[in-house]
Design a protein around this motif. Structure first.
Motif, PDB file in Angstrom:
ATOM      1  N   THR A 725      26.317 -51.246  10.301  1.00  0.00           N
ATOM      2  CA  THR A 725      26.141 -51.511   8.868  1.00  0.00           C
ATOM      3  C   THR A 725      27.486 -51.781   8.212  1.00  0.00           C
ATOM      4  OG1 THR A 725      24.254 -50.005   8.903  1.00  0.00           O
ATOM      5  CG2 THR A 725      25.144 -50.619   6.737  1.00  0.00           C
ATOM      6  N   PRO A 726      27.698 -52.981   7.674  1.00  0.00           N
ATOM      7  CA  PRO A 726      29.004 -53.307   7.080  1.00  0.00           C
ATOM      8  C   PRO A 726      29.397 -52.371   5.949  1.00  0.00           C
ATOM      9  CG  PRO A 726      27.723 -55.310   7.425  1.00  0.00           C
ATOM     10  CD  PRO A 726      26.800 -54.158   7.681  1.00  0.00           C
ATOM     11  N   LEU A 727      28.448 -51.994   5.097  1.00  0.00           N
ATOM     12  CA  LEU A 727      28.770 -51.128   3.968  1.00  0.00           C
ATOM     13  C   LEU A 727      29.252 -49.764   4.434  1.00  0.00           C
ATOM     14  CD1 LEU A 727      28.903 -50.671   0.946  1.00  0.00           C
ATOM     15  CD2 LEU A 727      26.471 -50.045   0.983  1.00  0.00           C
ATOM     16  N   ALA A 728      28.638 -49.223   5.475  1.00  0.00           N
ATOM     17  CA  ALA A 728      29.076 -47.931   5.998  1.00  0.00           C
ATOM     18  C   ALA A 728      30.503 -48.030   6.522  1.00  0.00           C
ATOM     19  CB  ALA A 728      28.127 -47.460   7.091  1.00  0.00           C
ATOM     20  N   LYS A 729      30.789 -49.087   7.261  1.00  0.00           N
ATOM     21  CA  LYS A 729      32.153 -49.299   7.762  1.00  0.00           C
ATOM     22  C   LYS A 729      33.134 -49.447   6.605  1.00  0.00           C
ATOM     23  CE  LYS A 729      34.966 -52.619  10.350  1.00  0.00           C
ATOM     24  NZ  LYS A 729      34.971 -53.896  11.101  1.00  0.00           N
ATOM     25  N   GLU A 730      32.744 -50.217   5.601  1.00  0.00           N
ATOM     26  CA  GLU A 730      33.629 -50.446   4.455  1.00  0.00           C
ATOM     27  C   GLU A 730      33.926 -49.142   3.727  1.00  0.00           C
ATOM     28  OE1 GLU A 730      33.355 -52.605   0.072  1.00  0.00           O
ATOM     29  OE2 GLU A 730      32.043 -53.289   1.688  1.00  0.00           O
ATOM     30  N   ARG A 731      32.900 -48.350   3.479  1.00  0.00           N
ATOM     31  CA  ARG A 731      33.116 -47.079   2.787  1.00  0.00           C
ATOM     32  C   ARG A 731      34.008 -46.153   3.596  1.00  0.00           C
ATOM     33  NH1 ARG A 731      26.877 -45.802   0.904  1.00  0.00           N
ATOM     34  NH2 ARG A 731      26.851 -47.085  -0.986  1.00  0.00           N
ATOM     35  N   LEU A 732      33.773 -46.109   4.908  1.00  0.00           N
ATOM     36  CA  LEU A 732      34.577 -45.235   5.755  1.00  0.00           C
ATOM     37  C   LEU A 732      36.039 -45.649   5.732  1.00  0.00           C
ATOM     38  CD1 LEU A 732      34.755 -42.942   7.850  1.00  0.00           C
ATOM     39  CD2 LEU A 732      34.274 -44.652   9.612  1.00  0.00           C
ATOM     40  N   LEU A 733      36.316 -46.925   5.962  1.00  0.00           N
ATOM     41  CA  LEU A 733      37.697 -47.383   6.016  1.00  0.00           C
ATOM     42  C   LEU A 733      38.366 -47.284   4.652  1.00  0.00           C
ATOM     43  CD1 LEU A 733      37.395 -50.492   8.377  1.00  0.00           C
ATOM     44  CD2 LEU A 733      37.929 -48.117   8.951  1.00  0.00           C
ATOM     45  N   ASN A 734      37.644 -47.645   3.596  1.00  0.00           N
ATOM     46  CA  ASN A 734      38.223 -47.549   2.250  1.00  0.00           C
ATOM     47  C   ASN A 734      38.563 -46.106   1.903  1.00  0.00           C
ATOM     48  OD1 ASN A 734      38.052 -50.288   1.730  1.00  0.00           O
ATOM     49  ND2 ASN A 734      36.105 -50.149   0.636  1.00  0.00           N
ATOM     50  N   SER A 735      37.681 -45.202   2.240  1.00  0.00           N
ATOM     51  CA  SER A 735      37.944 -43.797   1.916  1.00  0.00           C
ATOM     52  C   SER A 735      39.125 -43.269   2.717  1.00  0.00           C
ATOM     53  CB  SER A 735      36.692 -42.953   2.165  1.00  0.00           C
ATOM     54  OG  SER A 735      36.318 -42.963   3.531  1.00  0.00           O
ATOM     55  N   ALA A 740      44.654 -41.417   2.406  1.00  0.00           N
ATOM     56  CA  ALA A 740      46.033 -41.502   2.896  1.00  0.00           C
ATOM     57  C   ALA A 740      47.003 -41.915   1.798  1.00  0.00           C
ATOM     58  CB  ALA A 740      46.107 -42.491   4.054  1.00  0.00           C
ATOM     59  N   ALA A 741      46.511 -42.682   0.823  1.00  0.00           N
ATOM     60  CA  ALA A 741      47.373 -43.181  -0.252  1.00  0.00           C
ATOM     61  C   ALA A 741      47.563 -42.184  -1.392  1.00  0.00           C
ATOM     62  CB  ALA A 741      46.798 -44.490  -0.805  1.00  0.00           C
ATOM     63  N   GLN A 742      46.866 -41.054  -1.344  1.00  0.00           N
ATOM     64  CA  GLN A 742      47.024 -40.053  -2.393  1.00  0.00           C
ATOM     65  C   GLN A 742      48.439 -39.476  -2.361  1.00  0.00           C
ATOM     66  OE1 GLN A 742      44.709 -39.348  -4.716  1.00  0.00           O
ATOM     67  NE2 GLN A 742      43.260 -40.794  -3.779  1.00  0.00           N
ATOM     68  N   PRO A 743      48.903 -38.970  -3.486  1.00  0.00           N
ATOM     69  CA  PRO A 743      50.280 -38.443  -3.528  1.00  0.00           C
ATOM     70  C   PRO A 743      50.586 -37.428  -2.436  1.00  0.00           C
ATOM     71  CG  PRO A 743      49.334 -38.540  -5.727  1.00  0.00           C
ATOM     72  CD  PRO A 743      48.232 -38.886  -4.781  1.00  0.00           C
ATOM     73  N   HIS A 744      49.585 -36.601  -2.108  1.00  0.00           N
ATOM     74  CA  HIS A 744      49.814 -35.590  -1.082  1.00  0.00           C
ATOM     75  C   HIS A 744      48.711 -35.618  -0.024  1.00  0.00           C
ATOM     76  CE1 HIS A 744      53.132 -33.945  -3.379  1.00  0.00           C
ATOM     77  NE2 HIS A 744      52.359 -33.917  -4.443  1.00  0.00           N
ATOM     78  N   GLY A 745      48.154 -36.789   0.186  1.00  0.00           N
ATOM     79  CA  GLY A 745      47.163 -36.943   1.248  1.00  0.00           C
ATOM     80  C   GLY A 745      46.011 -35.970   1.120  1.00  0.00           C
ATOM     81  N   GLU A 754      34.678 -44.088  -5.954  1.00  0.00           N
ATOM     82  CA  GLU A 754      33.755 -45.157  -6.317  1.00  0.00           C
ATOM     83  C   GLU A 754      32.632 -45.163  -5.279  1.00  0.00           C
ATOM     84  OE1 GLU A 754      34.174 -49.694  -7.866  1.00  0.00           O
ATOM     85  OE2 GLU A 754      35.066 -49.254  -5.913  1.00  0.00           O
ATOM     86  N   LEU A 755      31.424 -44.924  -5.739  1.00  0.00           N
ATOM     87  CA  LEU A 755      30.314 -44.693  -4.820  1.00  0.00           C
ATOM     88  C   LEU A 755      29.976 -45.914  -4.001  1.00  0.00           C
ATOM     89  CD1 LEU A 755      28.173 -42.659  -7.339  1.00  0.00           C
ATOM     90  CD2 LEU A 755      29.366 -41.748  -5.350  1.00  0.00           C
ATOM     91  N   ALA A 756      30.034 -47.085  -4.592  1.00  0.00           N
ATOM     92  CA  ALA A 756      29.633 -48.292  -3.877  1.00  0.00           C
ATOM     93  C   ALA A 756      30.588 -48.637  -2.749  1.00  0.00           C
ATOM     94  CB  ALA A 756      29.521 -49.460  -4.852  1.00  0.00           C
ATOM     95  N   SER A 757      31.894 -48.414  -2.975  1.00  0.00           N
ATOM     96  CA  SER A 757      32.908 -48.872  -2.018  1.00  0.00           C
ATOM     97  C   SER A 757      33.512 -47.768  -1.175  1.00  0.00           C
ATOM     98  CB  SER A 757      34.041 -49.582  -2.757  1.00  0.00           C
ATOM     99  OG  SER A 757      34.778 -48.650  -3.543  1.00  0.00           O
ATOM    100  N   GLY A 758      33.421 -46.496  -1.648  1.00  0.00           N
ATOM    101  CA  GLY A 758      34.072 -45.403  -0.944  1.00  0.00           C
ATOM    102  C   GLY A 758      35.544 -45.242  -1.285  1.00  0.00           C
TER     103      GLY A 758
END
Length: 911
Positions: A725-735, A740-745, A754-758
């Protein structure tokens, strides 16, 4: 010490790079990269030879015992990435002979190669110790199973049994035949409901109405039909949605039924007094040639005829008596022919199991006349038969006494059509009472509720302790027989229904394939401490397995779960103390059992984990309603806690059973969690401790990086690998990227997703938040897989930082994060995170630190101990063996961490 001990002596089955990995010369990522390079750089046939023995993958019957009979088997097999193409076919050999095999994919690796395959064989096939699964090309499956569609029904024919399944309306199953002879008709579900727990004034009857039927598999060896609908009464009220799956195997006399109900009533008004599966059985001939059978405990069988010819004052003759006892045709009753009308016909029979320790059998001539007691026993295996020497129907419920109150009915066997009912909830028992167990005790504010939590550990909130949406899945079988079975064969049927044999791989296959994290049964040097750890692992499993029996953790709504904490003063588990009662997967009990099975291969571990998966995935989760698809935290009642969270419903707990058995119902449960984050907008996990409410219709929800995201990641990963499922992959990778991009991971703790994208919103730069619960509900196990599976250096670093710093010194934490993290709990359980970081970083000092954390036992189990105290009356009601220092939280985390320590850093400690 079972198969775990073999790890000291068995040479690693993989090639040199795998040995290098064990020695610390390769990181987990480098290992997977080299594996992929080897597979990608060679033709598929050569790749397979480098990954698998030329003879194929050896399989075995669960428990290493070939069954006496099998009505078909389904199982899953994992494969290394790149080793098996989607186009590959499979061949199963038994003693060098091919067995009819049906195969299908369960999951894929990111490169599109097969990760898990499922396989099925027909009745009484492969009954040997020598089973080998091989890959092939252009191999077409063969078999006798056919599914034919008609205007209003489907006809399933497995070469022996023909079954008609209704597309909509009623009944579910209009007819079942064997070789053209109708054996059963009018297959329906029945539901009895009353309006009060006691002194009810309304007793209402419901029957099943089919709304949807899907053929999920159509042969050639296995067919699966999914039937959905609801129960309907005369007033057209709908109650308790149901899902029934029917399983057909080539050459099998049996049809397996997987029966699920979802509670959608008002627990204050709708008291369920019976849940059953009913068939009509046509009968011909004299009533003295009609036979009734019930199986009791072990191999015991109750066998009678509708009109008995034994024990009479006038003897019908030895031949007649012997034939009736054996279930064969009595052809000559001339000696008593003129008096037959005075021998009563007993047309109605009931076997009733009200508790796990007692059953009774009663019979009567017909409705309106008194019952007489026929037999008593302890634990019935729950199978019955009605028919003639020319054939009939055997039927039984799996886990019959364990799921009490259960009941088997035979009615009207003296007429031309008997009715049989498998009661999953017995009408002879008290009705279900699903009301909350107290009145709230004045806890009408969050402040009062927190005070209640402080004394009984119960997280109460008005309106949350409801059974709305909880489910129960049961298993049953019907056997279409050509003759009345002798007692030995019926006993074998009952044994098979209770313990259906399946096929599995050796424990080394999990490591060879690289699934579930891929680091299993690694070779390590023996030492006294490791011997104690292995013994302790055995002890804890054996103790809980024994506690299920000693404490009678049985019952329709309870079977499969264990208790949370022990009361050493009363010598009982805290069954009545708020949040200390039923465990509901707290701190990953399910994972502990499944990983213990993966390491040990023990059949009893598989069965206990299987029962827990069935329970926690159904009863502890809301499947419809405002809380769906969240689960309920531990409580006196499985649905009683107001903490409705993803961590209980997590796919991380379900994946094992699905991949090992290809169970479609568990597949449904996992798929239901893919969009679970949307519920977090209205059911905010931290609402009582200041987490702001979300917009119920908004695009974002607050999601923690621990229990919430770990559960979502498991759902998305599983959906992606199962269905692509592309959406599941997209949400997983985006999340992963935005954590990882958070100030302190991971130490940022949580953010708006964002629920639609993860995708997570960036959190404030000064936000640091960490909870001891974040990494004890499957997050380490899922992240271990993700780090190995997905090349994302930033995420790997963020996770390794969390693994390294959680148990680090305040100085190390301050240097990395700007401030120390303060006093954190569950240090021992987090040692497996340290060990994982040591493994990937190839850091011997970090590995040594992991062992120090684990053996130190802080906030865990400080000293390994296998001592049990035997208690007898009058100190206790029943004799028990007690381990006063055992709690399920601690044992589950200790067990998971002990296995991880041996696998990840087994050679880093030699004392």
């Amino acid at each position: 010490m079972y198969q775990l001990l073999q790890r000291w002596h068995v040479k690693n089955s993989q090639t040199e790079y795998c040995n290098n990995m064990e020695k610390g010369n390769l990181s987990r990522r480098e290992f997977m990269k080299q594996s992929m390079i080897i597979s990608a750089g060679l033709p598929i046939a050569t790749s397979l030879q480098s990954w698998m023995p030329p003879a194929g993958v050896s399989l075995q019957w669960l428990g290493n015992k070939v069954p006496n009979l099998s009505m078909g088997a389904t199982w899953g097999v994992p494969w290394p990435q790149g080793a098996v193409k989607q186009s590959n076919a499979f061949v199963l050999e038994s003693k060098g002979q091919n067995v009819n095999l049906q195969s299908w994919p369960l999951a894929y690796w990111p490169d599109g190669s097969l990760k898990w395959s499922a396989h099925a064989i027909g009745a009484n096939q492969g009954l040997t110790e020598q089973l080998v699964l091989k890959t092939g090309t252009n191999t077409r499956s063969s078999g006798a199973v056919e599914v034919k569609e008609n205007a209003d029904h489907f006809l399933i024919d497995n070469g022996v049994v023909q079954c008609t399944v209704q597309k909509n309306g009623a009944p579910l199953i209009p007819a079942i035949s064997k070789n053209g002879k109708v054996v059963a008709t009018k297959g329906i579900l029945v539901l009895e409901v009353q309006n009060a727990a006691e002194a009810a004034t309304i007793h209402d009857h419901y029957e099943s109405q089919v709304t949807e039927m899907i053929v999920e598999q159509s042969g050639p060896v296995r067919a699966v039909v999914k039937i959905s609908g609801h129960h309907v009464n005369a007033a057209k009220r709908h109650l308790l949605p149901f899902i029934v799956r029917l399983y057909f195997y080539e050459g099998s006399e049996a049809i397996r039924m997987l029966h699920t109900i979802i509670y959608d009533g008002d627990e204050n008004k709708d008291f369920i007094s019976g849940i059953g599966i009913r068939f009509s059985v046509p009968l011909e001939g004299e009533t003295y040639n009609r036979h009734i059978r019930f199986t009791g405990e072990k191999e015991g069988v109750f066998a009678e005829a509708v009109k008995g010819l034994t024990g009479l004052r006038r003897d019908p003759g030895e031949a007649a008596r012997k034939a009736q006892i054996e279930g064969k045709t009595v052809s000559d009753v001339s000696a008593i022919k003129d008096k037959l009308q005075y021998i009563p016909d007993f047309g109605d029979y009931t076997l009733f199991q009200p508790t796990p320790d007692a059953f009774e059998i009663q019979k009567r001539t017909k409705e309106g006349y008194g019952w007489i007691q026929s037999a008593y026993g302890r634990r019935a295996s729950g199978t019955a038969y009605v028919g003639t020497p020319g054939g009939g129907l055997a039927f039984g419920i799996r886990n019959f006494w364990q799921s009490h109150p259960a009941q088997l009915d035979i009615r009207n066997a003296h007429t031309s059509e008997a009715n049989v009912t498998m009661w999953l909830w017995a009408p002879k028992a008290n009705p279900m009472d699903l009301r909350f167990y107290h009145d709230g005790m004045g806890q009408d504010t969050f402040e009062k509720q927190r005070e209640g939590l402080d004394i009984t550990y119960e997280d109460y909130e008005p309106g949350f302790g409801t059974p709305m949406g909880v489910a129960r899945t049961s298993e049953a079988q019907i056997w279409v027989l050509s003759a009345t079975p002798d007692n030995t064969f019926l006993s074998q049927i009952a044994g098979y229904i209770q313990d259906p044999d399946t096929i599995t791989c050796g424990t080394d296959q999990w490591q060879v394939a690289g699934v579930f994290g891929g680091i299993w049964n690694q070779a390590f040097n023996a030492s006294p401490t490791k011997k104690k750890m292995l013994a302790q692992l055995d002890f804890y499993f054996d103790y809980y397995h024994q506690q299920v029996e000693e404490r009678h953790w049985y019952g329709f709504w309870n079977y499969g779960d264990v208790m949370h904490s022990y009361d050493s003063d009363r010598h009982v588990w805290r069954y009545d103390v708020g949040g200390y009662a039923w465990d509901n997967s707290e701190l990953s009990t399910d994972l502990w059992l499944w990983y213990y099975y993966l390491h040990s291969g023990r059949k009893d571990a598989f069965r206990m984990a299987e029962a827990m998966t069935r329970h926690t995935g159904e009863v502890d989760v809301h499947h419809i309603g405002r809380f769906a698809p969240l689960g309920s935290r531990h409580n006196v009642q499985h649905w009683g806690c107001s903490a409705k969270q993803l961590r209980i419903a997590t796919v991380a707990n379900r994946r094992f059973y699905y991949y090992l058995t290809a169970d479609e119902r568990v597949g449904d449960l996992m798929q239901a969690e893919v969009d679970a984050a949307y519920t977090l907008r209205s059911i905010v996990p931290g609402r009582k401790v200041g987490q702001p409410a979300s917009d119920p219709g908004g695009q974002y929800a607050g999601v923690s990086f621990g229990t919430d995201w770990g559960s979502l990641a498991a759902a998305w990963l599983t959906e992606w690998e199962r269905h692509g499922t592309p959406l599941a992959k997209e949400r997983l990778l985006n999340s992963m990227q935005t954590i990882a991009a958070q100030p302190h991971g991971f130490f940022t703790g949580s953010a708006e997703m964002e629920l639609a994208s993860g995708k997570f919103k960036p959190a404030p730069t000064d936000k640091i938040s960490v909870s001891h619960l974040s990494a004890v509900f499957g997050l380490p196990e899922i992240c271990m897989e993700l780090v190995a599976l997905i090349p994302m250096p930033a995420f790997e670093k963020a996770w390794l930082d969390y693994c390294t710093l959680y148990n680090a010194t305040p100085e190390e934490q301050k240097a990395a994060l700007g401030k120390p993290l303060g006093k954190l709990n569950l240090r021992q359980g987090h040692a497996r995170l340290t060990a994982f970081a040591a493994r990937v970083k190839k850091d011997p000092l970090l590995a040594a630190r992991a062992w120090e954390e684990f053996l130190g036992g802080e906030a865990g189990i400080k000293k390994m101990n296998t001592k049990l105290n035997a208690l007898n009356g009058p100190a206790v009601l029943n004799p028990v063996e007690e381990a006063t220092d055992v709690s399920t939280n601690a044992v589950a985390q200790w067990g998971l961490t002990a296995m991880a320590m041996l696998d990840l850093a087994g050679n880093a400690y030699n004392e």
